[in-house]
Design a protein around this motif. Structure first.
Motif, PDB file in Angstrom:
ATOM      1  N   LEU A  31       0.837  -1.205   0.000  1.00 55.19           N
ATOM      2  CA  LEU A  31       0.000   0.000   0.000  1.00 55.19           C
ATOM      3  C   LEU A  31       0.872   1.256   0.000  1.00 55.19           C
ATOM      4  O   LEU A  31       0.521   2.267  -0.616  1.00 55.19           O
ATOM      5  N   ALA A  32       2.024   1.185   0.662  1.00 53.56           N
ATOM      6  CA  ALA A  32       2.956   2.320   0.664  1.00 53.56           C
ATOM      7  C   ALA A  32       3.525   2.555  -0.738  1.00 53.56           C
ATOM      8  O   ALA A  32       3.816   3.691  -1.102  1.00 53.56           O
ATOM      9  N   GLN A  57      -2.902  -6.005  -6.233  1.00 48.58           N
ATOM     10  CA  GLN A  57      -3.749  -5.854  -5.049  1.00 48.58           C
ATOM     11  C   GLN A  57      -5.214  -6.125  -5.389  1.00 48.58           C
ATOM     12  O   GLN A  57      -5.928  -6.771  -4.619  1.00 48.58           O
ATOM     13  N   ASP A  58      -5.653  -5.626  -6.541  1.00 47.51           N
ATOM     14  CA  ASP A  58      -7.038  -5.853  -6.962  1.00 47.51           C
ATOM     15  C   ASP A  58      -7.348  -7.331  -7.121  1.00 47.51           C
ATOM     16  O   ASP A  58      -8.451  -7.780  -6.790  1.00 47.51           O
ATOM     17  N   GLU A  59      -6.397  -8.077  -7.644  1.00 47.99           N
ATOM     18  CA  GLU A  59      -6.594  -9.521  -7.801  1.00 47.99           C
ATOM     19  C   GLU A  59      -6.997 -10.156  -6.467  1.00 47.99           C
ATOM     20  O   GLU A  59      -7.886 -10.999  -6.422  1.00 47.99           O
ATOM     21  N   ARG A  69      -0.930 -16.446  -2.797  1.00 51.30           N
ATOM     22  CA  ARG A  69      -0.543 -16.138  -4.181  1.00 51.30           C
ATOM     23  C   ARG A  69      -0.261 -14.642  -4.347  1.00 51.30           C
ATOM     24  O   ARG A  69       0.673 -14.245  -5.026  1.00 51.30           O
ATOM     25  N   THR A  70      -1.077 -13.818  -3.704  1.00 48.04           N
ATOM     26  CA  THR A  70      -0.869 -12.368  -3.734  1.00 48.04           C
ATOM     27  C   THR A  70       0.481 -12.015  -3.137  1.00 48.04           C
ATOM     28  O   THR A  70       1.251 -11.237  -3.721  1.00 48.04           O
ATOM     29  N   CYS A 103      -0.110  -8.450 -15.927  1.00 46.30           N
ATOM     30  CA  CYS A 103      -1.316  -7.791 -15.406  1.00 46.30           C
ATOM     31  C   CYS A 103      -2.418  -7.642 -16.443  1.00 46.30           C
ATOM     32  O   CYS A 103      -3.574  -7.426 -16.086  1.00 46.30           O
ATOM     33  N   GLY A 104      -2.080  -7.741 -17.704  1.00 46.58           N
ATOM     34  CA  GLY A 104      -3.097  -7.757 -18.738  1.00 46.58           C
ATOM     35  C   GLY A 104      -3.577  -6.409 -19.243  1.00 46.58           C
ATOM     36  O   GLY A 104      -4.605  -6.333 -19.921  1.00 46.58           O
ATOM     37  N   TYR A 105      -2.855  -5.342 -18.939  1.00 44.11           N
ATOM     38  CA  TYR A 105      -3.223  -4.048 -19.515  1.00 44.11           C
ATOM     39  C   TYR A 105      -2.998  -4.103 -21.024  1.00 44.11           C
ATOM     40  O   TYR A 105      -2.106  -4.781 -21.508  1.00 44.11           O
TER      41      TYR A 105
END
Length: 129
Positions: A31-32, A57-59, A69-70, A103-105
């Motif tokens: 988060l930092a 993080q969204d995952e 996994r995260t 990430c798939g962007y």
């Protein structure tokens, strides 16, 4: 592929990414990273780091991957950044791979004004240089 010749992101961003590697809770530590990345105004590198960490993080937040996994993904991206950040070519490859492949962007489309322009030299009605 765009290469950055000089560092345009903060030392605080580097430090926050490094802290993710050995953190007890990599998610909370990451988060930092978002805070430091968003505070680095005008840095394309920081913007892309933000997108990468936000997606990881969204995952987790959306329940697509579990906590273990995260944590592994966040530690992996932070560890790879520690090596990739030093050289423009490895940095660009790292950012492209994580942002687009992992990430798939969507990759940006080529823009017509960035293509090489044809030479008008020697054409009638076109002044020469």
């Amino acid at each position: 592929m765009r290469c950055w010749r000089s560092k345009d992101w903060s030392d605080a961003l580097d430090a926050s990414i490094a802290a993710v590697i050995d953190a007890e809770d990599p998610y909370l530590e990451s988060l930092a990273v978002l805070g430091h990345a968003s505070a680095t105004i005008g840095s394309d590198v920081a913007r892309r780091i933000y997108l990468i960490f936000a997606e990881l993080q969204d995952e987790y937040e959306l329940g697509r991957v579990d906590e273990a996994r995260t944590a592994a993904n966040l530690r992996r991206v932070a560890s790879e950044w520690a090596v990739a950040k030093e050289r423009p070519d490895t940095r660009a490859s790292f950012l492209d791979r994580w942002q687009y492949d992992v990430c798939g962007y969507e990759r940006p489309k080529a823009r017509w004004w960035r293509r090489s322009q044809p030479s008008h030299e020697g054409l009638p009605g076109i002044p020469r240089g």
